[in-house]
Design a protein around this motif. Structure first.
Motif, mmCIF file in Angstrom:
data_model
loop_
_atom_site.group_PDB
_atom_site.id
_atom_site.type_symbol
_atom_site.label_atom_id
_atom_site.label_comp_id
_atom_site.label_asym_id
_atom_site.label_seq_id
_atom_site.Cartn_x
_atom_site.Cartn_y
_atom_site.Cartn_z
ATOM 1 N N VAL A 115 5.204 -3.630 -8.499
ATOM 2 C CA VAL A 115 3.992 -4.085 -7.815
ATOM 3 C C VAL A 115 3.883 -5.607 -7.935
ATOM 4 C CG1 VAL A 115 1.464 -3.942 -7.813
ATOM 5 C CG2 VAL A 115 2.840 -1.888 -8.250
ATOM 6 N N TYR A 116 3.470 -6.253 -6.860
ATOM 7 C CA TYR A 116 3.327 -7.708 -6.859
ATOM 8 C C TYR A 116 2.039 -8.074 -6.139
ATOM 9 C CZ TYR A 116 4.540 -7.636 -1.920
ATOM 10 O OH TYR A 116 4.519 -7.401 -0.574
ATOM 11 N N GLY A 117 1.685 -9.334 -6.223
ATOM 12 C CA GLY A 117 0.489 -9.829 -5.556
ATOM 13 C C GLY A 117 0.034 -11.101 -6.226
ATOM 14 N N PRO A 118 -1.168 -11.582 -5.896
ATOM 15 C CA PRO A 118 -1.664 -12.809 -6.513
ATOM 16 C C PRO A 118 -1.856 -12.628 -8.015
ATOM 17 C CG PRO A 118 -3.401 -11.706 -5.288
ATOM 18 C CD PRO A 118 -2.136 -11.001 -4.945
ATOM 19 N N GLY A 119 -1.285 -13.529 -8.782
ATOM 20 C CA GLY A 119 -1.436 -13.468 -10.224
ATOM 21 C C GLY A 119 -0.660 -12.362 -10.902
ATOM 22 N N SER A 120 0.302 -11.751 -10.190
ATOM 23 C CA SER A 120 1.053 -10.642 -10.786
ATOM 24 C C SER A 120 2.059 -11.152 -11.802
ATOM 25 C CB SER A 120 1.775 -9.845 -9.693
ATOM 26 O OG SER A 120 2.698 -10.664 -8.996
ATOM 27 N N ARG A 162 19.337 -2.060 -1.422
ATOM 28 C CA ARG A 162 17.972 -1.957 -0.901
ATOM 29 C C ARG A 162 17.030 -1.683 -2.066
ATOM 30 N NH1 ARG A 162 17.055 2.440 1.848
ATOM 31 N NH2 ARG A 162 15.531 1.639 3.317
ATOM 32 N N ARG A 163 15.909 -2.437 -2.107
ATOM 33 C CA ARG A 163 14.935 -2.273 -3.185
ATOM 34 C C ARG A 163 13.525 -2.242 -2.585
ATOM 35 N NH1 ARG A 163 17.405 -2.722 -7.991
ATOM 36 N NH2 ARG A 163 15.417 -2.790 -9.083
ATOM 37 N N SER A 164 12.722 -1.297 -3.058
ATOM 38 C CA SER A 164 11.347 -1.139 -2.575
ATOM 39 C C SER A 164 10.377 -1.899 -3.471
ATOM 40 C CB SER A 164 10.951 0.344 -2.572
ATOM 41 O OG SER A 164 11.728 1.087 -1.661
ATOM 42 N N PHE A 165 9.315 -2.409 -2.833
ATOM 43 C CA PHE A 165 8.241 -3.100 -3.544
ATOM 44 C C PHE A 165 6.910 -2.655 -2.955
ATOM 45 C CE2 PHE A 165 11.991 -5.771 -3.828
ATOM 46 C CZ PHE A 165 12.035 -6.059 -5.183
ATOM 47 N N LEU A 166 5.811 -3.016 -3.637
ATOM 48 C CA LEU A 166 4.488 -2.603 -3.190
ATOM 49 C C LEU A 166 3.456 -3.649 -3.572
ATOM 50 C CD1 LEU A 166 2.801 -0.295 -1.904
ATOM 51 C CD2 LEU A 166 2.562 0.676 -4.195
ATOM 52 N N HIS A 167 2.770 -4.170 -2.579
ATOM 53 C CA HIS A 167 1.687 -5.120 -2.853
ATOM 54 C C HIS A 167 0.542 -4.412 -3.564
ATOM 55 C CE1 HIS A 167 -1.656 -7.920 -2.097
ATOM 56 N NE2 HIS A 167 -0.731 -8.849 -1.957
ATOM 57 N N ARG A 168 -0.102 -5.120 -4.473
ATOM 58 C CA ARG A 168 -1.184 -4.529 -5.262
ATOM 59 C C ARG A 168 -2.278 -3.920 -4.383
ATOM 60 N NH1 ARG A 168 -5.107 -7.322 -9.044
ATOM 61 N NH2 ARG A 168 -5.260 -8.897 -7.421
ATOM 62 N N ARG A 228 5.159 -9.638 4.330
ATOM 63 C CA ARG A 228 5.437 -11.078 4.426
ATOM 64 C C ARG A 228 4.196 -11.888 4.031
ATOM 65 N NH1 ARG A 228 10.090 -12.701 6.725
ATOM 66 N NH2 ARG A 228 11.368 -11.109 7.745
ATOM 67 N N ALA A 229 3.041 -11.465 4.552
ATOM 68 C CA ALA A 229 1.807 -12.148 4.176
ATOM 69 C C ALA A 229 1.520 -11.941 2.692
ATOM 70 C CB ALA A 229 0.643 -11.633 5.024
ATOM 71 N N GLY A 230 1.838 -10.743 2.183
ATOM 72 C CA GLY A 230 1.608 -10.465 0.775
ATOM 73 C C GLY A 230 2.458 -11.325 -0.135
#
Length: 313
Positions: free
Chosen positions: A163-168, A194-200, A290-292
């Protein structure tokens, strides 16, 4: 509905509180220390001790109709199997039993892709794949899932990738920070994985769908941003967000493996198919990846720690 949220002061928990309130629910944050919450949530919080087989939940569960169980050890890599078992497996069992006794029905459990294993074929896997967890944390999460399968609650299991996002934080944050000052030539042009990710915020949205949708009961779901990136594509996206340019050399995955565990992860595939979540619950990400990523790069502090709790979903 009135919803108990464990781990409410954590990175994901803060976004879940925000989205629950925005959707008209009454979140009850369960934390060790209310001071770790943004000021607006402190008066609503209930204090609980360490998660384990003897945790007392009766006061926290008063009037609660559902539970979102996010709490998990913050640094599981340094913990013994026994400690992880107490916290993740026995602690989850204890909470589920207490929730059932208190009259709650829905129980959303935040598991992890580690419960299935962090190495997948290039094509990825879905929820029907046989779990092969590769470390103690993954085995504990899988054991907790199996415990919940015996519960009389409406259990929903969610397995997010990184999980990623602002302040992660985490590995993706370390990659971002490395690329801020990285040299102009990098051995990260790998395209064969290939690797999966997820915005908070996408994870918080998926959690809300698992709470509310009638068809979610008894199901296990992956959730992703909807794409799986090669290491090269991920590196280029981060560099673009940073406004930087670099020459990316397509070093083979076996070459990166010489760098140890981090290199093996960068070179391997870890891709997950979340079609079941999308088709069954009608869920789709609320943040474009992309925006994330641009947001994650620009904001090194988490806005949900602010006094107003951050933006509403």
């Amino acid at each position: 509905m009135r919803v108990l949220v464990t781990g409410a002061s954590g990175y994901v928990g803060r976004a879940v509180l925000r989205d629950l309130e925005a959707a008209g629910h009454e979140p009850v944050p369960a934390v060790r220390d209310p001071a770790t919450l943004a000021p607006r949530w402190r008066d609503r919080a209930v204090t609980v001790g360490d998660l384990g087989p003897r945790t007392e939940w009766s006061a926290a569960l008063e009037g609660v109709e559902a539970v979102i169980h996010l709490s998990s050890p913050s640094a599981p890599g340094g913990l013994s199997d026994a400690v992880l078992g107490d916290s993740i497996v026995d602690g989850t069992k204890r909470l589920a039993e207490a929730a059932s006794a208190a009259g709650a029905r829905r129980f959303v459990f935040m598991s992890s892709v580690k419960a299935t294993g962090e190495t997948t074929p290039f094509s990825g896997i879905d929820e029907t794949a046989t779990p092969t967890p590769g470390d103690s944390y993954g085995r504990a999460k899988l054991a907790a899932e199996q415990v919940l399968a015996k519960s009389d609650l409406e259990v929903v299991i969610l397995r997010p990738p990184p999980v990623y996002g602002p302040g992660s934080g985490g590995n993706l944050r370390r990659i971002i920070d490395f690329l801020r000052g990285a040299p102009p030539v990098l051995p990260l042009g790998i395209s064969g994985n290939r690797r999966s990710f997820l915005h908070r915020d996408n994870l918080a949205s998926a959690t809300l769908a698992c709470l509310e949708h009638p068809e979610a009961a008894g199901r296990t779901f992956f959730a992703t941003d909807g794409e799986a990136l090669s290491t090269g594509a991920l590196t280029r996206r981060i560099l673009d967000a940073l406004g930087r340019r670099a020459l990316l050399l397509p070093v083979p995955a076996r070459g990166l493996a010489l760098l140890g565990d981090t290199g093996r992860r960068l070179g391997g595939s870890c891709a997950f198919d979340d079609s079941a979540l999308r088709h069954t619950l009608g869920w789709k990400p609320v943040v474009d990846p992309r925006a994330g990523m641009l947001e994650a790069v620009r904001e090194t502090a988490d806005p949900l720690l602010s006094a107003d709790g951050g933006r509403q979903a």
